[in-house]
Design a protein around this motif. Structure first.
Motif, PDB file in Angstrom:
ATOM      1  N   THR A  87       0.669   4.088  -2.828  1.00  0.00           N
ATOM      2  CA  THR A  87       0.476   5.497  -2.458  1.00  0.00           C
ATOM      3  C   THR A  87       1.552   6.354  -3.105  1.00  0.00           C
ATOM      4  O   THR A  87       1.260   7.424  -3.661  1.00  0.00           O
ATOM      5  CB  THR A  87       0.496   5.660  -0.923  1.00  0.00           C
ATOM      6  N   LEU A 129      -0.726   5.533   6.617  1.00  0.00           N
ATOM      7  CA  LEU A 129      -1.091   6.152   5.347  1.00  0.00           C
ATOM      8  C   LEU A 129      -2.245   7.145   5.505  1.00  0.00           C
ATOM      9  O   LEU A 129      -2.575   7.870   4.566  1.00  0.00           O
ATOM     10  CB  LEU A 129      -1.411   5.091   4.300  1.00  0.00           C
ATOM     11  N   ASP A 137       0.718   6.624  -6.745  1.00  0.00           N
ATOM     12  CA  ASP A 137      -0.437   7.476  -6.993  1.00  0.00           C
ATOM     13  C   ASP A 137      -0.187   8.945  -6.680  1.00  0.00           C
ATOM     14  O   ASP A 137      -0.858   9.819  -7.231  1.00  0.00           O
ATOM     15  CB  ASP A 137      -1.640   6.975  -6.181  1.00  0.00           C
ATOM     16  N   GLN A 138       0.779   9.223  -5.812  1.00  0.00           N
ATOM     17  CA  GLN A 138       1.071  10.606  -5.432  1.00  0.00           C
ATOM     18  C   GLN A 138       2.459  11.042  -5.896  1.00  0.00           C
ATOM     19  O   GLN A 138       3.040  11.966  -5.325  1.00  0.00           O
ATOM     20  CB  GLN A 138       0.933  10.777  -3.921  1.00  0.00           C
ATOM     21  N   ARG A 149       0.824  -1.210   0.000  1.00  0.00           N
ATOM     22  CA  ARG A 149       0.000   0.000   0.000  1.00  0.00           C
ATOM     23  C   ARG A 149       0.862   1.266   0.000  1.00  0.00           C
ATOM     24  O   ARG A 149       0.495   2.267  -0.622  1.00  0.00           O
ATOM     25  CB  ARG A 149      -0.990  -0.014   1.171  1.00  0.00           C
ATOM     26  N   VAL A 189       2.927  10.364   4.826  1.00  0.00           N
ATOM     27  CA  VAL A 189       2.809  10.280   3.368  1.00  0.00           C
ATOM     28  C   VAL A 189       3.693  11.341   2.721  1.00  0.00           C
ATOM     29  O   VAL A 189       4.376  11.067   1.722  1.00  0.00           O
ATOM     30  CB  VAL A 189       1.335  10.413   2.921  1.00  0.00           C
TER      31      VAL A 189
END
Length: 182
Positions: free
Chosen positions: A25, A156, A28-29, A21, A162
């Motif tokens: 993340t 997260l 995706d970021q 995960r 993050v």
């Protein structure tokens, strides 16, 4: 201008693992100008055996080598198993290190992030991963590491954590070996 391609090796094989995960993340970021690709299929690599290697290396090993050779950077996202890196990650580095001194990982900027449900957040695994990658020939970026404890809940969901993970990817992407040696 093309994106900096960061290839991610995840040390956990579990589909919904925290480190998987984290990798998703980060993907995706990803910061502008950075393309993050997660390598799947590390469980298909046979344990490194020089008898299997060479011109007819197993297809999963050859595919991994090709992907890493084509990437600009490599990021390991890994938990800690019994005080060290998971065998699947160590095995991937073994395949990437061969032939010794010429492997796909040679000269690749390399960093490590990850989390474990311990007070130390996987720092021993991260140290071992960096050491192994350095010996394999990678250009380990020493100051790009996040060893995050996951004892306090869903890391997260914490924007600060993050942010540190995304900043680590940005620093890895921006790393220039020439300036590091100066």
């Amino acid at each position: 201008m093309t994106d900096t391609r960061v290839l991610v090796l995840v040390g956990s094989l579990r589909a919904d693992s925290l480190n998987r995960r984290i990798a998703e993340t980060i993907r995706d970021q990803a910061p502008a100008g950075v393309s993050v690709e997660i390598v799947d299929g590390l469980e298909q690599l046979p344990f490194y055996n020089e008898d299997l290697d060479g011109a007819d290396a197993p297809a999963p090993a050859a595919a991994l080598r090709t992907r890493v050779a084509g990437a600009d950077r490599v990021l390991a996202v890994t938990p800690e198993y019994n005080g060290t890196m998971p065998a699947v990650l160590n095995n991937a580095i073994d395949w990437l290190s061969r032939p010794f001194g010429q492997g796909a990982i040679k000269g690749k900027p390399f960093a490590v992030v990850g989390a474990t449900p311990t007070p130390y957040g996987g720092k021993w695994a991260h140290e071992d991963t960096r050491r192994s990658a350095r010996i394999a020939g990678a250009a380990v970026v020493e100051d790009v590491v996040v060893s995050q404890s996951a004892l306090e809940g869903d890391i997260l969901a914490d924007p600060e954590v993050v942010g540190r993970l995304v900043a680590a990817v940005q620093a890895l992407a921006a790393y220039q070996p020439e300036t590091a040696a100066a």
